[in-house]
Scaffold this motif. Sequence first.
Motif, PDB file in Angstrom:
ATOM      1  N   ILE A 120       1.021  -1.164   0.153  1.00 37.26           N
ATOM      2  CA  ILE A 120      -0.040   0.091   0.020  1.00 37.26           C
ATOM      3  C   ILE A 120       0.873   1.077   0.089  1.00 37.26           C
ATOM      4  CG2 ILE A 120      -1.941   0.941   1.155  1.00 37.26           C
ATOM      5  CD1 ILE A 120      -2.646  -1.474   0.043  1.00 37.26           C
ATOM      6  N   GLU A 121       1.990   1.142   0.518  1.00 33.26           N
ATOM      7  CA  GLU A 121       3.098   2.284   0.743  1.00 33.26           C
ATOM      8  C   GLU A 121       3.389   2.517  -0.917  1.00 33.26           C
ATOM      9  OE1 GLU A 121       6.260   1.990   3.571  1.00 33.26           O
ATOM     10  OE2 GLU A 121       5.137   0.496   4.796  1.00 33.26           O
ATOM     11  N   THR A 122       3.712   1.563  -1.445  1.00 31.11           N
ATOM     12  CA  THR A 122       4.186   1.785  -2.937  1.00 31.11           C
ATOM     13  C   THR A 122       3.198   2.392  -3.869  1.00 31.11           C
ATOM     14  OG1 THR A 122       5.566  -0.272  -2.693  1.00 31.11           O
ATOM     15  CG2 THR A 122       5.094   0.374  -4.654  1.00 31.11           C
ATOM     16  N   THR A 123       1.850   1.705  -3.485  1.00 26.93           N
ATOM     17  CA  THR A 123       0.825   2.361  -4.446  1.00 26.93           C
ATOM     18  C   THR A 123       0.478   3.778  -4.123  1.00 26.93           C
ATOM     19  OG1 THR A 123      -0.320   0.277  -4.390  1.00 26.93           O
ATOM     20  CG2 THR A 123      -1.806   1.960  -4.821  1.00 26.93           C
ATOM     21  N   PHE A 127       0.704   8.910  -5.616  1.00 27.43           N
ATOM     22  CA  PHE A 127      -0.203   9.999  -5.540  1.00 27.43           C
ATOM     23  C   PHE A 127       0.546  11.097  -4.583  1.00 27.43           C
ATOM     24  CE2 PHE A 127      -2.741   6.374  -6.154  1.00 27.43           C
ATOM     25  CZ  PHE A 127      -3.469   6.700  -7.199  1.00 27.43           C
ATOM     26  N   GLY A 128       1.766  11.071  -4.301  1.00 29.95           N
ATOM     27  CA  GLY A 128       2.562  12.073  -3.644  1.00 29.95           C
ATOM     28  C   GLY A 128       2.722  11.821  -2.016  1.00 29.95           C
ATOM     29  N   PHE A 129       2.497  10.687  -1.745  1.00 23.65           N
ATOM     30  CA  PHE A 129       2.708  10.431  -0.302  1.00 23.65           C
ATOM     31  C   PHE A 129       4.028   9.970  -0.287  1.00 23.65           C
ATOM     32  CE2 PHE A 129      -1.953  10.275  -0.389  1.00 23.65           C
ATOM     33  CZ  PHE A 129      -2.407  10.671   0.733  1.00 23.65           C
ATOM     34  N   GLN A 130       4.958  10.421   0.746  1.00 23.34           N
ATOM     35  CA  GLN A 130       6.218   9.982   1.098  1.00 23.34           C
ATOM     36  C   GLN A 130       6.220   9.367   2.692  1.00 23.34           C
ATOM     37  OE1 GLN A 130       8.662   9.819  -1.006  1.00 23.34           O
ATOM     38  NE2 GLN A 130       7.420  10.820  -2.615  1.00 23.34           N
ATOM     39  N   PHE A 131       6.448   8.056   2.726  1.00 26.62           N
ATOM     40  CA  PHE A 131       6.295   7.524   4.058  1.00 26.62           C
ATOM     41  C   PHE A 131       7.615   7.342   4.579  1.00 26.62           C
ATOM     42  CE2 PHE A 131       2.621   6.013   1.913  1.00 26.62           C
ATOM     43  CZ  PHE A 131       1.351   6.269   2.959  1.00 26.62           C
ATOM     44  N   GLN A 132       7.520   7.554   5.948  1.00 33.27           N
ATOM     45  CA  GLN A 132       8.761   7.135   6.931  1.00 33.27           C
ATOM     46  C   GLN A 132       8.372   6.078   8.000  1.00 33.27           C
ATOM     47  OE1 GLN A 132      11.744   8.348   6.572  1.00 33.27           O
ATOM     48  NE2 GLN A 132      11.168   9.680   4.723  1.00 33.27           N
ATOM     49  N   ALA A 142       3.008   9.294   6.846  1.00 34.41           N
ATOM     50  CA  ALA A 142       3.214  10.132   5.577  1.00 34.41           C
ATOM     51  C   ALA A 142       2.476  11.577   6.078  1.00 34.41           C
ATOM     52  CB  ALA A 142       2.766   9.828   4.307  1.00 34.41           C
ATOM     53  N   LYS A 143       3.415  12.662   6.375  1.00 35.68           N
ATOM     54  CA  LYS A 143       2.998  14.018   6.858  1.00 35.68           C
ATOM     55  C   LYS A 143       2.882  14.819   5.847  1.00 35.68           C
ATOM     56  CE  LYS A 143       5.068  13.174  11.577  1.00 35.68           C
ATOM     57  NZ  LYS A 143       5.912  13.928  12.718  1.00 35.68           N
ATOM     58  N   ARG A 144       1.706  15.361   5.903  1.00 31.18           N
ATOM     59  CA  ARG A 144       1.559  16.495   4.840  1.00 31.18           C
ATOM     60  C   ARG A 144       1.044  17.814   5.356  1.00 31.18           C
ATOM     61  NH1 ARG A 144      -0.259  13.819  -0.248  1.00 31.18           N
ATOM     62  NH2 ARG A 144      -1.530  15.403  -0.732  1.00 31.18           N
ATOM     63  N   ALA A 176     -11.214  12.512   3.059  1.00 28.60           N
ATOM     64  CA  ALA A 176     -12.414  11.599   3.480  1.00 28.60           C
ATOM     65  C   ALA A 176     -12.948  10.772   2.206  1.00 28.60           C
ATOM     66  CB  ALA A 176     -13.657  12.145   4.275  1.00 28.60           C
ATOM     67  N   GLN A 177     -13.020  11.427   1.282  1.00 27.06           N
ATOM     68  CA  GLN A 177     -13.439  10.607  -0.070  1.00 27.06           C
ATOM     69  C   GLN A 177     -12.286   9.957  -0.395  1.00 27.06           C
ATOM     70  OE1 GLN A 177     -14.709  13.723  -2.644  1.00 27.06           O
ATOM     71  NE2 GLN A 177     -16.721  14.132  -1.457  1.00 27.06           N
ATOM     72  N   GLN A 178     -11.026  10.202  -0.322  1.00 30.80           N
ATOM     73  CA  GLN A 178      -9.949   9.339  -0.847  1.00 30.80           C
ATOM     74  C   GLN A 178      -9.679   8.095   0.144  1.00 30.80           C
ATOM     75  OE1 GLN A 178      -6.619  12.246  -0.513  1.00 30.80           O
ATOM     76  NE2 GLN A 178      -6.981  13.184  -2.298  1.00 30.80           N
ATOM     77  N   LEU A 179      -9.861   8.283   1.204  1.00 31.38           N
ATOM     78  CA  LEU A 179     -10.064   7.275   2.066  1.00 31.38           C
ATOM     79  C   LEU A 179     -11.078   6.183   1.663  1.00 31.38           C
ATOM     80  CD1 LEU A 179      -9.105   8.428   5.939  1.00 31.38           C
ATOM     81  CD2 LEU A 179      -7.700   7.105   4.471  1.00 31.38           C
ATOM     82  N   GLN A 180     -12.236   6.800   1.346  1.00 29.90           N
ATOM     83  CA  GLN A 180     -13.239   5.875   0.834  1.00 29.90           C
ATOM     84  C   GLN A 180     -12.630   4.889  -0.156  1.00 29.90           C
ATOM     85  OE1 GLN A 180     -16.780   7.811  -0.685  1.00 29.90           O
ATOM     86  NE2 GLN A 180     -17.669   5.921  -1.170  1.00 29.90           N
ATOM     87  N   LEU A 181     -12.105   5.585  -1.159  1.00 27.35           N
ATOM     88  CA  LEU A 181     -11.651   4.842  -2.337  1.00 27.35           C
ATOM     89  C   LEU A 181     -10.606   4.030  -1.942  1.00 27.35           C
ATOM     90  CD1 LEU A 181     -11.286   7.856  -4.822  1.00 27.35           C
ATOM     91  CD2 LEU A 181     -13.293   6.107  -4.807  1.00 27.35           C
ATOM     92  N   LEU A 182      -9.605   4.232  -0.932  1.00 26.68           N
ATOM     93  CA  LEU A 182      -8.886   3.087  -0.418  1.00 26.68           C
ATOM     94  C   LEU A 182      -9.567   2.217   0.190  1.00 26.68           C
ATOM     95  CD1 LEU A 182      -6.026   2.364  -0.014  1.00 26.68           C
ATOM     96  CD2 LEU A 182      -5.910   3.660   1.844  1.00 26.68           C
ATOM     97  N   LEU A 183     -10.447   2.208   0.965  1.00 26.76           N
ATOM     98  CA  LEU A 183     -11.196   1.334   1.640  1.00 26.76           C
ATOM     99  C   LEU A 183     -11.947   0.381   0.560  1.00 26.76           C
ATOM    100  CD1 LEU A 183     -11.989  -0.079   3.959  1.00 26.76           C
ATOM    101  CD2 LEU A 183     -13.829   1.436   4.454  1.00 26.76           C
ATOM    102  N   MET A 184     -12.443   0.954  -0.573  1.00 27.32           N
ATOM    103  CA  MET A 184     -12.992   0.120  -1.611  1.00 27.32           C
ATOM    104  C   MET A 184     -12.157  -0.908  -2.188  1.00 27.32           C
ATOM    105  SD  MET A 184     -16.450   0.404  -2.258  1.00 27.32           S
ATOM    106  CE  MET A 184     -16.380   0.338  -3.797  1.00 27.32           C
ATOM    107  N   GLN A 185     -10.817  -0.508  -2.294  1.00 24.25           N
ATOM    108  CA  GLN A 185      -9.991  -1.325  -2.700  1.00 24.25           C
ATOM    109  C   GLN A 185      -9.585  -2.444  -1.841  1.00 24.25           C
ATOM    110  OE1 GLN A 185      -8.583  -1.018  -5.856  1.00 24.25           O
ATOM    111  NE2 GLN A 185      -9.598   0.767  -6.377  1.00 24.25           N
ATOM    112  N   LEU A 186      -9.602  -1.989  -0.638  1.00 21.29           N
ATOM    113  CA  LEU A 186      -9.009  -3.042   0.438  1.00 21.29           C
ATOM    114  C   LEU A 186     -10.058  -4.049   1.015  1.00 21.29           C
ATOM    115  CD1 LEU A 186      -6.790  -0.480   2.605  1.00 21.29           C
ATOM    116  CD2 LEU A 186      -6.088  -2.456   1.247  1.00 21.29           C
ATOM    117  N   LYS A 187     -11.321  -3.354   1.278  1.00 22.01           N
ATOM    118  CA  LYS A 187     -12.514  -4.002   1.724  1.00 22.01           C
ATOM    119  C   LYS A 187     -13.717  -3.491   1.321  1.00 22.01           C
ATOM    120  CE  LYS A 187     -12.945  -7.688   4.811  1.00 22.01           C
ATOM    121  NZ  LYS A 187     -12.491  -9.004   4.909  1.00 22.01           N
TER     122      LYS A 187
END
Length: 237
Positions: A120-123, A127-132, A142-144, A176-187
Amino acid sequence: MRRTQTTALLCGALLLAVGANADDITVSGNPYKDVLVIKTGSFYYVQLPEEGRTISVLIAQVDASTVTINDDPFYRGPLKEKYTVNKTRRAAGEIKDVDPAFRTSGAAGGGGFGVPRTAIETTLTQFGFQFQPGPGNMSAIAKRPDGSLELLGPPESLTGILAKASGPVAAVDATAQQLQLLLMQLKAEAATAYMGALNEAKQKGSASASAAGVSISITRTVNGENVDMEIRITAGG
């Protein structure tokens, strides 16, 4: 002679039809036959007609040689009808899970959402997220400027998501909508519960819900023209 040949051809065609499947897919050595597989982006969506539910799995976690997608509506039509009927029955509580969990492979055999946290980090880096790595590498953060996104769990297993956002209403709602899309992918089965909790939090300031082994909690505070929101989504192992 012609009638005999025609009969033989019809019988042969019938045998082929009886022996044919709709779609097949194998995940972690578990074959799923006569299902409906939809390939989009980085995921396979797998509709299980007998259970009336949809599961998702990262394409990277599946051996492509085990995937068969038959586009012929002759085979897909009846399964789609069965899926639709059983989806309604499932919502009414008449159908329970036959397959108790759909897990993808991982160093620890899956768990949580059934996908590696690192996948999921790679995916999301696309979209611009940089994880530590978080403490003990038990999360990735990932802090924004407008908040943070934390993927919970060890590298081999995503167990949850913690999102914090602050800013104008439109920007926070977009998160919140972006999280919904991610959740749709996961579960995908938990997405309806998520939207219900999100709407309740907008009205009451907080809400919680659970579905398909996923727990959701949301807090939302209005500060003038801005909003502070925290969303936690966790899945059992």
